[in-house]
Design an enzyme around this catalytic site. Structure first.
Site, PDB file in Angstrom:
ATOM      1  N   ALA A  49       8.235   0.687   4.796  1.00  0.00           N
ATOM      2  CA  ALA A  49       8.819  -0.219   5.787  1.00  0.00           C
ATOM      3  C   ALA A  49       9.345  -1.431   5.030  1.00  0.00           C
ATOM      4  CB  ALA A  49       7.752  -0.633   6.790  1.00  0.00           C
ATOM      5  N   GLY A  58       5.566   3.723   4.597  1.00  0.00           N
ATOM      6  CA  GLY A  58       6.268   4.312   5.737  1.00  0.00           C
ATOM      7  C   GLY A  58       7.218   5.428   5.326  1.00  0.00           C
ATOM      8  N   GLU A  77       5.071   8.368   5.183  1.00  0.00           N
ATOM      9  CA  GLU A  77       4.697   8.701   6.567  1.00  0.00           C
ATOM     10  C   GLU A  77       5.857   9.356   7.309  1.00  0.00           C
ATOM     11  OE1 GLU A  77       3.447   4.634   7.226  1.00  0.00           O
ATOM     12  OE2 GLU A  77       1.411   5.315   7.652  1.00  0.00           O
ATOM     13  N   GLU A  85      -0.078   0.575   0.764  1.00  0.00           N
ATOM     14  CA  GLU A  85      -0.193  -0.577   1.666  1.00  0.00           C
ATOM     15  C   GLU A  85      -1.333  -1.511   1.294  1.00  0.00           C
ATOM     16  OE1 GLU A  85       0.336   2.546   2.606  1.00  0.00           O
ATOM     17  OE2 GLU A  85       1.768   2.645   4.248  1.00  0.00           O
TER      18      GLU A  85
HETATM   19  N1  DAK Z   1      10.739  -3.463   1.526  1.00  0.00           N
HETATM   20  C1  DAK Z   1      11.752  -4.312   1.216  1.00  0.00           C
HETATM   21  N2  DAK Z   1      12.422  -4.287   0.059  1.00  0.00           N
HETATM   22  C2  DAK Z   1      12.048  -3.388  -0.875  1.00  0.00           C
HETATM   23  C3  DAK Z   1      11.001  -2.460  -0.645  1.00  0.00           C
HETATM   24  C4  DAK Z   1      10.337  -2.518   0.622  1.00  0.00           C
HETATM   25  N3  DAK Z   1       9.371  -1.643   1.004  1.00  0.00           N
HETATM   26  N4  DAK Z   1      10.862  -1.697  -1.733  1.00  0.00           N
HETATM   27  C5  DAK Z   1      11.801  -2.102  -2.612  1.00  0.00           C
HETATM   28  N5  DAK Z   1      12.504  -3.127  -2.098  1.00  0.00           N
HETATM   29  C6  DAK Z   1      13.606  -3.862  -2.730  1.00  0.00           C
HETATM   30  C7  DAK Z   1      13.091  -4.806  -3.813  1.00  0.00           C
HETATM   31  O1  DAK Z   1      12.630  -5.986  -3.229  1.00  0.00           O
HETATM   32  C8  DAK Z   1      14.327  -4.982  -4.652  1.00  0.00           C
HETATM   33  O2  DAK Z   1      15.193  -5.881  -3.985  1.00  0.00           O
HETATM   34  P1  DAK Z   1      15.827  -7.142  -4.781  1.00  0.00           P
HETATM   35  O3  DAK Z   1      14.706  -7.862  -5.399  1.00  0.00           O
HETATM   36  O4  DAK Z   1      16.725  -6.492  -5.799  1.00  0.00           O
HETATM   37  O5  DAK Z   1      16.562  -7.885  -3.721  1.00  0.00           O
HETATM   38  C9  DAK Z   1      14.997  -3.616  -4.575  1.00  0.00           C
HETATM   39  O6  DAK Z   1      14.452  -2.956  -3.426  1.00  0.00           O
HETATM   40  C10 DAK Z   1      14.683  -2.742  -5.795  1.00  0.00           C
HETATM   41  O7  DAK Z   1      13.272  -2.693  -5.943  1.00  0.00           O
HETATM   42  P2  DAK Z   1      12.532  -2.987  -7.333  1.00  0.00           P
HETATM   43  O8  DAK Z   1      13.303  -3.960  -8.167  1.00  0.00           O
HETATM   44  O9  DAK Z   1      11.117  -3.330  -7.016  1.00  0.00           O
HETATM   45  O10 DAK Z   1      12.635  -1.543  -8.012  1.00  0.00           O
HETATM   46  P3  DAK Z   1      11.644  -0.889  -9.081  1.00  0.00           P
HETATM   47  O11 DAK Z   1      12.326   0.363  -9.528  1.00  0.00           O
HETATM   48  O12 DAK Z   1      11.230  -1.894 -10.094  1.00  0.00           O
HETATM   49  O13 DAK Z   1      10.322  -0.521  -8.240  1.00  0.00           O
HETATM   50  C11 DAK Z   1       9.103   0.414  -6.331  1.00  0.00           C
HETATM   51  C12 DAK Z   1      10.371   0.474  -7.248  1.00  0.00           C
HETATM   52  C13 DAK Z   1       9.345   1.405  -5.193  1.00  0.00           C
HETATM   53  C14 DAK Z   1       7.881   0.876  -7.141  1.00  0.00           C
HETATM   54  C15 DAK Z   1       8.888  -1.019  -5.822  1.00  0.00           C
HETATM   55  O14 DAK Z   1      10.136  -1.483  -5.236  1.00  0.00           O
HETATM   56  C16 DAK Z   1       7.829  -1.144  -4.788  1.00  0.00           C
HETATM   57  O15 DAK Z   1       6.647  -1.163  -5.078  1.00  0.00           O
HETATM   58  N6  DAK Z   1       8.245  -1.261  -3.503  1.00  0.00           N
HETATM   59  C17 DAK Z   1       7.303  -1.491  -2.398  1.00  0.00           C
HETATM   60  C18 DAK Z   1       6.547  -0.220  -2.048  1.00  0.00           C
HETATM   61  C19 DAK Z   1       5.568  -0.457  -0.928  1.00  0.00           C
HETATM   62  O16 DAK Z   1       4.628  -1.274  -1.024  1.00  0.00           O
HETATM   63  N7  DAK Z   1       5.737   0.220   0.187  1.00  0.00           N
HETATM   64  C20 DAK Z   1       4.876   0.112   1.360  1.00  0.00           C
HETATM   65  C21 DAK Z   1       5.443  -0.918   2.316  1.00  0.00           C
HETATM   66  S1  DAK Z   1       4.389  -1.187   3.744  1.00  0.00           S
HETATM   67  C22 DAK Z   1       4.313   0.968  11.201  1.00  0.00           C
HETATM   68  C23 DAK Z   1       5.377   1.562  10.597  1.00  0.00           C
HETATM   69  C24 DAK Z   1       5.465   1.546   9.231  1.00  0.00           C
HETATM   70  C25 DAK Z   1       4.557   0.913   8.464  1.00  0.00           C
HETATM   71  C26 DAK Z   1       3.493   0.320   9.058  1.00  0.00           C
HETATM   72  C27 DAK Z   1       3.370   0.343  10.437  1.00  0.00           C
HETATM   73  N8  DAK Z   1       4.204   0.969  12.609  1.00  0.00           N
HETATM   74  C28 DAK Z   1       5.279   1.525  13.385  1.00  0.00           C
HETATM   75  C29 DAK Z   1       3.070   0.446  13.294  1.00  0.00           C
HETATM   76  C30 DAK Z   1       4.758   0.930   7.013  1.00  0.00           C
HETATM   77  C31 DAK Z   1       4.375  -0.009   6.159  1.00  0.00           C
HETATM   78  C32 DAK Z   1       4.846   0.074   4.780  1.00  0.00           C
HETATM   79  O17 DAK Z   1       5.554   0.951   4.389  1.00  0.00           O
END
Ligand code: DAK
Length: 276
Positions: free
Chosen positions: A84, A127, A130, A150
């Site tokens: 997300a 997400g 998921e 998460e």
């Molecule tokens: N959200 C927003 N931006 C993101 C992102 C994300 N999840 N993942 C990556 N980006 C953005 C980065 O901020 C960066 O943007 P700029 O800084 O260039 O503006 C760009 O994408 C490239 O990312 P990186 O520079 O970080 O790229 P790397 O290759 O170095 O790293 C990575 C890739 C995938 C390992 C890293 O970006 C990362 O760790 N991303 C976050 C992964 C994460 O934590 N995902 C879980 C998010 S929480 C629900 C529905 C859904 C959910 C919950 C409830 N309901 C309906 C109740 C879901 C929650 C989640 O998914």
């Protein structure tokens, strides 16, 4: 009013127009396959609200379109979806997420009656993982990476991750992934049953479309019923599930396609489905 869409024309006349997409692409492919490509490369396809709403609308359209027999959801080579959108979520409070019914559009894929295949290359995190798991099955490219990270953000999986991942891979692996946030590569995902097949990255989407064309080429009623039966296995006891399957099996003998399928076998030719 209960909406009953038979054709795309009906859909648009009832919905009152066509939503313009800016976070996904929507392409009808040959062989009755609907392709949806998540397309926010600047954010690794992070699933912002607008993207989820577009995805939900695209599923509505394919579901209403009699020409479509199978749907494929994919992303880019680098990311299926990195979760997300954290930037969009970060300032939200409890009442924002509780009152907004944040989950509804997220559940649209899982409620689709037609088969939906997730074609995952690159990151499928949070997400993103998921979303892939809410499809009927996942085909992975060699570089696919799955995770529920998460915990690193002070939250936990919220779109079914703790439940679906556990059913896919068992308690130990699911706990490991949800508590450490570690990633799982395509080989491990294949070994533990999270994905159905691993395909070469080269021509990955084309290979996934080929699988979807195969699904779409079958008798539609038997595909829908088979999907319902497999899903039932997750919702009920074995005895109830077997009873459900038997009822569905008997009902296939009321279809024209059962007559055609068996006749074609006996006559040593390909069946011509009427989808009835
Ligand atoms: N959200 C927003 N931006 C993101 C992102 C994300 N999840 N993942 C990556 N980006 C953005 C980065 O901020 C960066 O943007 P700029 O800084 O260039 O503006 C760009 O994408 C490239 O990312 P990186 O520079 O970080 O790229 P790397 O290759 O170095 O790293 C990575 C890739 C995938 C390992 C890293 O970006 C990362 O760790 N991303 C976050 C992964 C994460 O934590 N995902 C879980 C998010 S929480 C629900 C529905 C859904 C959910 C919950 C409830 N309901 C309906 C109740 C879901 C929650 C989640 O998914």
């Amino acid at each position: 009013m209960k909406e009953d869409f038979r054709t795309l024309k009906d859909y648009w006349s009832i919905k009152g127009g066509c939503m313009k997409y800016s976070n996904i692409t929507f392409e009808k492919k040959e062989g009755g396959v609907g392709l949806i490509t998540l397309d926010r490369p600047q954010a690794l396809n992070a699933l912002c609200d607008a993207l989820i709403n577009e995805l939900s609308d695209a599923i509505d359209k394919y579901e209403a379109d009699n020409a479509i027999g199978c749907i494929v959801i994919t992303g880019s080579e680098k990311a299926f979806a990195a979760g997300a959108d954290i930037k969009e979520m970060q300032s939200r409070g409890y009442m924002d997420v509780y009152k907004s019914d944040f989950i509804r559009a997220w559940e649209r894929v899982g409620r689709c009656r037609k088969p939906v295949i997730a074609a995952v290359a690159g990151f499928a995190l949070g997400g993103g993982c998921e979303l892939a798991m809410s499809c009927d099955f996942i085909v992975a490219a060699e570089n696919a990476t799955f995770g529920q990270p998460e915990v690193n953000l002070g939250i936990l999986p919220g779109a079914g991750g703790s439940q679906r991942l556990t059913r896919f891979v068992g308690k130990s692996k699911a706990m490991d992934m949800c508590l450490t946030g570690r990633f799982m590569d395509a080989k491990e995902a294949d070994r533990v049953g999270l994905v159905s097949r691993v395909l070469p990255l080269e021509d990955f989407v084309e290979s996934a479309l080929k699988i979807a064309r195969e699904v779409s080429s079958k008798s539609r009623p038997s595909i829908l019923m088979a999907k319902e039966c497999v899903n039932r296995a997750y919702e009920t006891s074995l005895a109830e599930g077997i009873l459900f399957e038997r009822r569905m099996f008997y009902s296939t003998f009321a279809t024209e396609d059962q007559k055609e399928g068996m006749k074609a076998f006996v006559e040593k030719r390909k069946p011509v489905w009427k989808n009835r």
